[in-house]
Scaffold this active site. Structure first.
Site, mmCIF file in Angstrom:
data_model
loop_
_atom_site.group_PDB
_atom_site.id
_atom_site.type_symbol
_atom_site.label_atom_id
_atom_site.label_comp_id
_atom_site.label_asym_id
_atom_site.label_seq_id
_atom_site.Cartn_x
_atom_site.Cartn_y
_atom_site.Cartn_z
ATOM 1 N N TYR A 1 31.610 -54.438 28.027
ATOM 2 C CA TYR A 1 30.733 -54.283 26.852
ATOM 3 C C TYR A 1 31.567 -54.282 25.567
ATOM 4 O O TYR A 1 31.240 -54.964 24.593
ATOM 5 C CB TYR A 1 29.914 -52.991 26.989
ATOM 6 N N LYS B 1 31.441 -56.933 22.347
ATOM 7 C CA LYS B 1 31.107 -56.572 20.969
ATOM 8 C C LYS B 1 32.296 -56.813 20.020
ATOM 9 O O LYS B 1 32.102 -57.175 18.851
ATOM 10 C CB LYS B 1 30.613 -55.124 20.903
#
Ligand SMILES: NC(=O)c1ccc[n+]([C@@H]2O[C@H](COP(=O)([O-])OP(=O)(O)OC[C@H]3O[C@@H](n4cnc5c(N)ncnc54)[C@H](O)[C@@H]3O)[C@@H](O)[C@H]2O)c1
Ligand SMILES: O=C(O)C(=O)C[C@H](O)[C@H](O)CO
Length: 253
Positions: free
Chosen positions: A158, A162
């Site tokens: 994740y 990002k």
């Protein structure tokens, strides 16, 4: 003496597209843009899930419509921007799958990267291309995350996704800037949405969240709405290639 003129936070006359508008942060941002005066296309994979909110927005006197779009379908993304240029494009479609880095499967890696990075990239590419052709400038906003600025336990994939969004935005801001197109992100802390429900329901993880946020509450989707309107509007006219952290002080230390 002539006073400086306050730039407008209003979006009247602007066309906006919000991807991932069927729930959570995306829906809240789409409503905020409509309330600020934009004509907003709420998009999601299935329009049935948008009908209620679009009806409510229109009944309240704002301008909205629904459009079916799977952001991973690059042909559909191209077709959308070939048919219509938007002044504001906000992408909130995203996915989180958490595991220790040593346990991450290729399937989880590909699924997260496909939506959070690949789809975000080609959506911004097509949005930018259409904005350049229209010659009116524009604002592209990615819903990134505080995890684009720090690491998080079990969040190697994740966080990678990002952080990639931030790099992509900087490079696109350089390329699109001369055409008056701004590219920014909003980086929220934990906000209670369908995405984070399992994390909030785990008491240990909830305690971690509470210990990291400096303000005495967790975030709500409403906390993201102001940043969305600001980045979409002329009030942020000199802001590009950067992110607004809406993190309750998480990254302060
Ligand atoms: N909730 C949080 O704490 C939080 C914090 C920081 C960042 N974010 C980011 O905010 C964004 C929105 O997340 P959310 O918390 O509102 O969760 P959410 O699950 O409510 O929203 C994600 C949306 O993406 C849509 N989506 C997923 N795949 C799609 C696809 N292929 N095509 C179109 N739409 C697709 C889903 O249908 C859903 O509406 C995500 O990018 C997430 O990473 C969330
Ligand atoms: O980190 C998580 O668990 C997420 O699902 C997304 C986050 O809530 C967000 O990036 C805030 O850290």
């Amino acid at each position: 003496m002539s006073l400086p003129k306050t730039p407008s936070f209003r979006l009247d006359g602007k066309r906006a597209l919000v991807a991932g508008a069927s729930s959570g942060i995306g829906m809240a941002c789409a409503v905020a843009l409509a309330e600020a005066g934009a004509h907003v296309t709420f998009s999601a994979r299935r329009t049935e899930v948008l009908d209620g909110v679009v009806d409510d927005v229109c009944k309240a006197g704002f301008k909205a419509q629904a459009h079916a779009l799977d952001v991973t379908d690059t042909a559909a993304v191209r077709a959308l921007f070939d048919a219509q240029c938007y002044d504001i494009v906000l992408n909130s479609a995203g996915l989180a799958r958490h595991s220790a880095a040593v346990d991450t499967t290729e399937d989880d890696y590909d699924a997260v990267m496909n939506i959070n990075v690949r789809a975000a990239y080609f959506l911004a590419q097509q949005a930018g291309k259409a904005m350049i052709a229209a010659g009116k400038g524009g604002s592209i906003i990615q819903i990134s995350s505080q995890m684009a600025h720090v690491g998080g336990v079990d969040r190697a994939v994740y966080c990678s996704s990002k952080h990639a969004v931030e790099g992509m935005n900087k490079a696109m801001a350089i390329e699109f800037g001369p055409a008056g197109i701004r590219v920014n992100s909003i980086c929220p802390t934990f906000i209670l949405t369908p995405l984070t429900k399992p994390t909030f329901e785990d008491s240990e993880k909830r305690a971690w969240i509470d210990s990291k946020i400096k303000l005495p509450r967790v975030g709500e989707v409403e906390d993201i709405m102001g940043a969305a309107v600001f980045l979409a509007s002329d009030a942020s006219g000199m802001i590009t290639g950067t992110s607004i952290l809406v993190d309750g002080g998480w990254t302060a230390g």
